[in-house]
Design a protein around this motif. Structure first.
Motif, PDB file in Angstrom:
ATOM      1  N   LEU A  69       0.865  -1.230   0.041  1.00  0.00           N
ATOM      2  CA  LEU A  69       0.059   0.099  -0.263  1.00  0.00           C
ATOM      3  C   LEU A  69       0.904   1.017  -0.694  1.00  0.00           C
ATOM      4  N   SER A  70       2.184   1.100   0.436  1.00  0.00           N
ATOM      5  CA  SER A  70       3.236   2.394   1.087  1.00  0.00           C
ATOM      6  C   SER A  70       3.004   2.799  -0.381  1.00  0.00           C
ATOM      7  N   THR A  71       3.992   1.582  -0.530  1.00  0.00           N
ATOM      8  CA  THR A  71       4.373   1.639  -1.426  1.00  0.00           C
ATOM      9  C   THR A  71       3.390   1.901  -3.028  1.00  0.00           C
ATOM     10  N   TRP A  72       2.964   2.016  -3.487  1.00  0.00           N
ATOM     11  CA  TRP A  72       1.630   2.209  -4.412  1.00  0.00           C
ATOM     12  C   TRP A  72       0.699   3.416  -3.855  1.00  0.00           C
ATOM     13  N   LEU A  73       0.972   4.019  -2.781  1.00  0.00           N
ATOM     14  CA  LEU A  73       0.794   5.797  -2.425  1.00  0.00           C
ATOM     15  C   LEU A  73       1.915   6.125  -3.062  1.00  0.00           C
ATOM     16  N   GLY A 126       3.962   9.989  -6.553  1.00  0.00           N
ATOM     17  CA  GLY A 126       5.180  10.891  -7.063  1.00  0.00           C
ATOM     18  C   GLY A 126       4.317  11.150  -9.020  1.00  0.00           C
ATOM     19  N   PHE A 127       4.248  10.263  -9.663  1.00  0.00           N
ATOM     20  CA  PHE A 127       3.970  10.076 -10.705  1.00  0.00           C
ATOM     21  C   PHE A 127       2.333  10.934 -11.148  1.00  0.00           C
ATOM     22  N   ILE A 128       1.719  11.314 -10.212  1.00  0.00           N
ATOM     23  CA  ILE A 128       0.540  11.478 -10.513  1.00  0.00           C
ATOM     24  C   ILE A 128       0.059  13.204  -9.672  1.00  0.00           C
ATOM     25  N   LEU A 129       0.195  12.684  -8.190  1.00  0.00           N
ATOM     26  CA  LEU A 129      -0.338  14.004  -7.245  1.00  0.00           C
ATOM     27  C   LEU A 129       0.499  15.116  -7.927  1.00  0.00           C
ATOM     28  N   THR A 161      -8.684   5.703  -6.400  1.00  0.00           N
ATOM     29  CA  THR A 161      -7.808   6.150  -5.369  1.00  0.00           C
ATOM     30  C   THR A 161      -7.716   8.008  -5.728  1.00  0.00           C
ATOM     31  N   LEU A 162      -7.456   7.794  -7.029  1.00  0.00           N
ATOM     32  CA  LEU A 162      -6.820   9.391  -7.016  1.00  0.00           C
ATOM     33  C   LEU A 162      -8.465  10.236  -7.920  1.00  0.00           C
TER      34      LEU A 162
END
Lengths: 211, 434
Positions: free
Chosen positions: B11-15, B20-23, B162-163
């Motif tokens: 979960l933490s890697t996912w977040l 990093g890539f989107i937000l 999520t987004l």
């Protein structure tokens, strides 16, 4: 007649998995047999889509109000009579077979229809049946005759308040007199057919569905 | 214990990846090019699929026409020609043929009702929901379809949800925080930043690819922006490129929370349900808003309801009576990647959003158009029609004079009277009856 090569190849509905459930082509309830055979398979699917689109509350049948919602029909001078033709015998609902039965009158006459097995019932889109449909638009009480009074009422429907009573009566009188042969003051179906025998009914009362 | 730790790590890697890539790029309005790569792969796959379908399908069952062309052959001759031609003719029994044919044609297919359901595609885009008439072709195609389902539901959907979640929470929190500040240019700048960032995040939540054309005509402060309406997402698409003041009814629930938060940071115009009925009140408040040149442009959808993006229906004249400069905007979605139309009678908001998030992508073009004002001697209705034509031409949509309200209500009697008048003129108008 069902069109010759109308059997579709295996549809996705036959594949495993969610495809079978969600595909939009399958009617929610497949039309029951026996079916008026005057419409091809592909057209039936199209018409079923249309039926479902008109059936706003997903009742499974159409009421007069559903048909009145169609703008182009509501402004048609004969709109009310056409809507009425879908509800014979005083019923309040028209199901899909009934819907197609009326529309089948307007199927174009194909050449293969003309050499017919005389034992089979006449197809709904024959010249005679097309004329009969038109006759019924005038024949308000369905007694097989268009009386002068009925003619007047239908004319009134078509022109609203735009024409005076006197002018309308003149038109009705003239029309009935011209067509009436046996002098009973009303136009029977035979007289109606005779007065229109030169008219290209097949072409004027046909709607061609693009494949 | 191990399972829980592993899940926590994933979960933490996912977040972090998402962050990093989107937000972060959203904050700065930068794009890392990931969506472009995705779109390229998607386009190639769909082209391959189309070729397979066309090769594989037997000739009679290929859908030659899309629904916008029509399913019946129509003869558009006007009433006079259709009623067997002679001018100054009297009523004939055969008149019934023309009218019954026109009536039945309308029953089989009319211009208006078809606009309230999704457009049919010419070629399948590997989504089950658009599979109207496409039959089984080959194993490979089915495999690609299955792969598509897995990708869409198991990879894209969680990411998008999520987004969306992050986007909406950030919006509410951000605008509430900004709302605490006193009125100043800093506040305006911050509120713009918050709005834009959250909108960009939400657009990425739908995998939206938007092309803006003619940015020089972007709506200015103190103006009114009008656009054609296809779905609630229209709002998202427009606000990603600029801030607008929105007009609408106060809702309850989640929408209400968002509305209340947004209005703290910058002045939107929300009406109570009872106030909406009072047209003068509405006009007055809108006039006040645009009189203040520092306030953001108002965003209005004059059609009043969602249409399926193949046509533009009647623009209600209310928005055009307020005065001020109108900035028309045309929005056209590309239906190949996902159908953005909200059929509110068929789907509620949640299932609609789910459908959006499980489509391939939302691709659309937005054209900003030069501002228009009401000319001297032009009334509101004519002005509305002029703007409507401009939008329809720009977006490549057909123009219809019908009211979008026909979705729910019957047509007015005045239209019927017009038809009756036309017919009466023919059979009785020239006065000479034998």
């Amino acid at each position: 007649m069902i069109a010759p090569s109308s059997r579709p190849p295996l549809s996705p509905a036959h594949l495993p998995g969610p495809l079978g459930r969600v595909s939009g082509a399958r009617p929610a309830a497949s039309p029951p047999t026996p079916f008026p055979p005057a419409v091809s398979q592909a057209s039936l699917v199209r018409l079923h889509h249309r039926f479902q689109a008109l059936d706003r509350n997903k009742k499974g049948y159409l009421s007069r109000m559903d048909l009145q919602q169609i703008g182009a029909l509501a402004v048609n001078p004969l709109g009310d009579r056409i809507i009425e033709s879908f509800f014979p015998n005083g019923s309040q609902r028209v199901d899909f077979p009934g819907f197609v039965r009326v529309l089948a009158h307007f199927r174009p006459v194909e050449d293969e229809d003309t050499d017919q097995d005389p034992k089979k019932p006449e197809p709904l889109n024959s010249r005679r049946n097309k004329l009969h449909y038109a006759f019924q638009l005038y024949d308000l009480d369905r007694d097989g005759k268009i009386s002068r009074h009925e003619m007047l009422q239908v004319l009134r429907l078509m022109v609203g308040v735009q024409v005076t009573e006197e002018q309308l009566e003149n038109i009705a009188d003239r029309t009935v007199q011209e067509a009436d042969e046996d002098g009973d003051g009303a136009v029977s179906f035979l007289e109606f057919t005779k007065s229109l025998e030169k008219m290209d009914v097949e072409q004027k009362m046909s709607i061609r569905i693009l494949k | 214990m191990e399972g829980a730790e592993l899940a926590g790590k994933i979960l933490s890697t996912w977040l972090t990846l998402v962050l990093g890539f989107i937000l972060l790029p959203s904050v700065f309005g930068v794009s890392l090019g990931i969506s472009e790569i995705y779109m390229k792969i998607l386009v190639k796959t769909l082209e391959w699929a189309t070729i397979r379908i066309e090769k594989g399908a037997p000739k009679e069952s290929t859908l030659k026409n899309s629904a916008s062309v029509g399913i019946i052959q129509r003869d558009e001759s006007p009433m006079e020609k259709g009623l067997s031609g002679l001018r100054g003719r009297d009523f004939e029994l055969s008149d019934v043929f023309y009218f019954s044919k026109k009536g039945l044609e309308a029953i089989v297919e009319d211009e208006v009702t078809q606009r309230f359901s999704s457009e049919e595609l010419v070629s399948w885009n590997l989504l089950t929901r658009t599979n109207v008439n496409f039959h089984y072709i080959s194993l490979r195609l089915t495999m690609v379809w299955v792969l598509g389902v897995i990708v869409r539901y198991c990879v894209l959907l969680p990411l998008r949800v999520t987004l969306a979640f992050i986007g909406i929470s950030l919006l509410v929190i951000g605008t509430t925080l900004v709302g605490q500040l006193p009125d100043s240019s800093l506040k305006n700048w911050l509120s713009e930043l918050v709005h834009l960032t959250c909108c960009r995040i939400c657009v990425r939540a739908l995998s939206g690819t938007i092309h803006y054309h003619n940015k020089q005509h972007r709506p200015q402060k103190g103006g009114i922006c009008v656009a054609n309406h296809t779905s609630p997402i229209d709002v998202l698409i427009l606000t990603t490129d600029g801030c607008y003041a929105m007009v609408g009814q106060v809702h309850g629930g989640l929408m209400g929370i968002i509305q209340r938060a947004m209005v703290k940071a910058c002045p939107h115009v929300w009406f109570e349900r009872s106030e909406m009925k009072d047209r003068h009140l509405v006009t007055k408040r809108l006039k006040e808003h645009i009189a203040d040149k520092k306030k953001l442009p108002i965003l209005i959808f004059p059609e009043g309801t969602c249409i399926n993006n193949t046509s533009v229906m009647m623009f209600k004249k209310g928005s055009f009576e307020i005065g001020g400069t109108i900035h028309p905007v045309a929005i056209k979605y590309n239906p190949q990647f996902g159908d953005a139309f909200w059929n509110s009678s068929k789907y509620n908001m949640v299932s609609y959003l789910l459908r959006m998030m499980t489509s391939w992508a939302i691709v659309c073009d937005v054209w900003y158009m030069p501002p228009m004002t009401r000319e001297v001697g032009e009334d509101a209705v004519q002005f509305a029609n002029r703007v409507k034509s401009a939008i329809a031409t720009q977006g490549g949509l057909t123009e219809l004079p019908w009211d979008g309200g026909l979705k729910r209500a019957k047509v007015k009697d005045t239209f019927k009277e017009e038809q009756q008048k036309n017919y009466s003129k023919m059979i009785a108008g020239n006065g000479s009856l034998n």
